[in-house]
Design an enzyme around this catalytic site. Structure first.
Site, PDB file in Angstrom:
ATOM      1  N   THR A  38      14.483  -9.511 -15.653  1.00 26.28           N
ATOM      2  CA  THR A  38      15.218 -10.314 -16.620  1.00 26.28           C
ATOM      3  C   THR A  38      14.485 -11.645 -16.845  1.00 26.28           C
ATOM      4  O   THR A  38      13.369 -11.844 -16.354  1.00 26.28           O
ATOM      5  CB  THR A  38      16.686 -10.516 -16.167  1.00 26.28           C
ATOM      6  OG1 THR A  38      17.426 -11.138 -17.207  1.00 26.28           O
ATOM      7  CG2 THR A  38      16.791 -11.323 -14.896  1.00 26.28           C
ATOM      8  N   LYS A  84       9.822 -10.988 -18.198  1.00 22.03           N
ATOM      9  CA  LYS A  84       9.597  -9.691 -18.851  1.00 22.03           C
ATOM     10  C   LYS A  84       8.168  -9.519 -19.358  1.00 22.03           C
ATOM     11  O   LYS A  84       7.662  -8.392 -19.399  1.00 22.03           O
ATOM     12  CB  LYS A  84      10.611  -9.491 -19.977  1.00 22.03           C
ATOM     13  CG  LYS A  84      12.032  -9.366 -19.450  1.00 22.03           C
ATOM     14  CD  LYS A  84      13.043  -9.137 -20.552  1.00 22.03           C
ATOM     15  CE  LYS A  84      14.447  -9.048 -19.948  1.00 22.03           C
ATOM     16  NZ  LYS A  84      15.482  -8.748 -20.957  1.00 22.03           N
TER      17      LYS A  84
END
Length: 270
Positions: A70, A74
């Site tokens: 998250t 990413k």
């Protein structure tokens, strides 16, 4: 849940900075159990400065089978993968990584596909529609890609990082599908949704009570479909404003329900 939790339980991690706001650990662990797997999802709070060193040690644990990624990792976590799906390679970003039987790590990105599924489930038809997307980060890039693949006729993207935004626009236009441009219209400093059928916020703006509205809500009307990726609060000011005007909407929780299914299926394929 966790009646069989023991040293034999397989571990999947979710990494982010911050991490306290994520809902994934419970939901993903619950999904593993529903598939009959003795596995859990554990949060890990890791800063960008520590990410590479953390991963170098973490991947050596033999009972770790997967990684959910998250904000803000990413893009960076693509470097940890031995192989990438075609979608993740195109975007240069991942949100899920699994270890195969040979010990190799394979990454994919499901934020966009899951978000579009949630939109369609909530009554949004994307084919030949004009869409505005605010945010070209990991999730935003994936959503932009999926919107183009879903058949929008035009996609305008706003992101304060000019280089990141233009790189995404150029890559999406290379697909020769819908027209992708950068947003030029602003009112009171906020992106102006006038003329668009679909409006999506893919930024963290709206998580704090003091945040401005990421899109000029005064320009929203009832025929628009409005989306937001934020999960906490469950109903952001943008979504509340859109619903007050009669818009169909999709929330971060709606997205997570679809993305979770995709991530879990991917992790369990190993």
């Amino acid at each position: 849940m966790l009646e069989n939790y023991s040293g034999a339980t397989r571990v999947h991690l979710i990494v982010g900075d911050p991490i306290a706001q994520v809902k994934s650990p419970f939901g993903v662990t619950q999904a593993f159990e529903s598939h009959g797997r003795d596995a859990i999802c554990v949060p890990a709070h890791v800063t960008p400065a520590d990410l590479t060193d953390w991963w170098a040690g973490t991947k050596r644990a033999r009972n770790i089978d997967g990684l959910i990624v998250t904000v803000p990792h990413k893009f960076a976590c693509t470097a940890f993968c031995d192989t990438l799906s075609e979608r993740a390679a195109f975007l240069g970003t991942v949100n899920t990584v699994r270890r195969d039987a040979q010990g190799h790590w394979h990454g994919d990105m499901f934020d966009g596909l899951g978000y579009v599924r949630a939109m369609e489930k909530n009554g949004c038809t994307l084919n030949n529609k004009r869409a505005l997307l605010v945010g070209a980060g990991g999730a935003g890039s994936a959503i932009a890609h999926s919107l183009v693949l879903a058949g929008v006729s035009e996609l305008a993207i706003h992101d304060p990082d000019d280089q990141r935004r233009q790189s995404l626009i150029d890559r999406l236009n290379s697909l020769k599908l819908g027209k992708v441009t950068h947003l030029e219209k602003f009112t009171l400093g906020s992106p102006d949704p006038t003329g668009f059928d679909v409006v999506v916020n893919a930024t963290p703006i709206g998580m704090k009570e003091s945040d401005p509205t990421p899109i000029d809500a005064s320009k929203i009307h009832g025929d628009m479909f409005v989306g937001c990726v934020i999960t906490a609060p469950a109903i952001t000011p943008l979504i509340a404003a859109a619903r007050a005007k009669g818009c169909k909407t999709v929330t971060g929780a709606d997205m997570f329900a679809q993305v979770r299914e995709l991530m879990v299926n991917f992790l369990l394929e190993a």
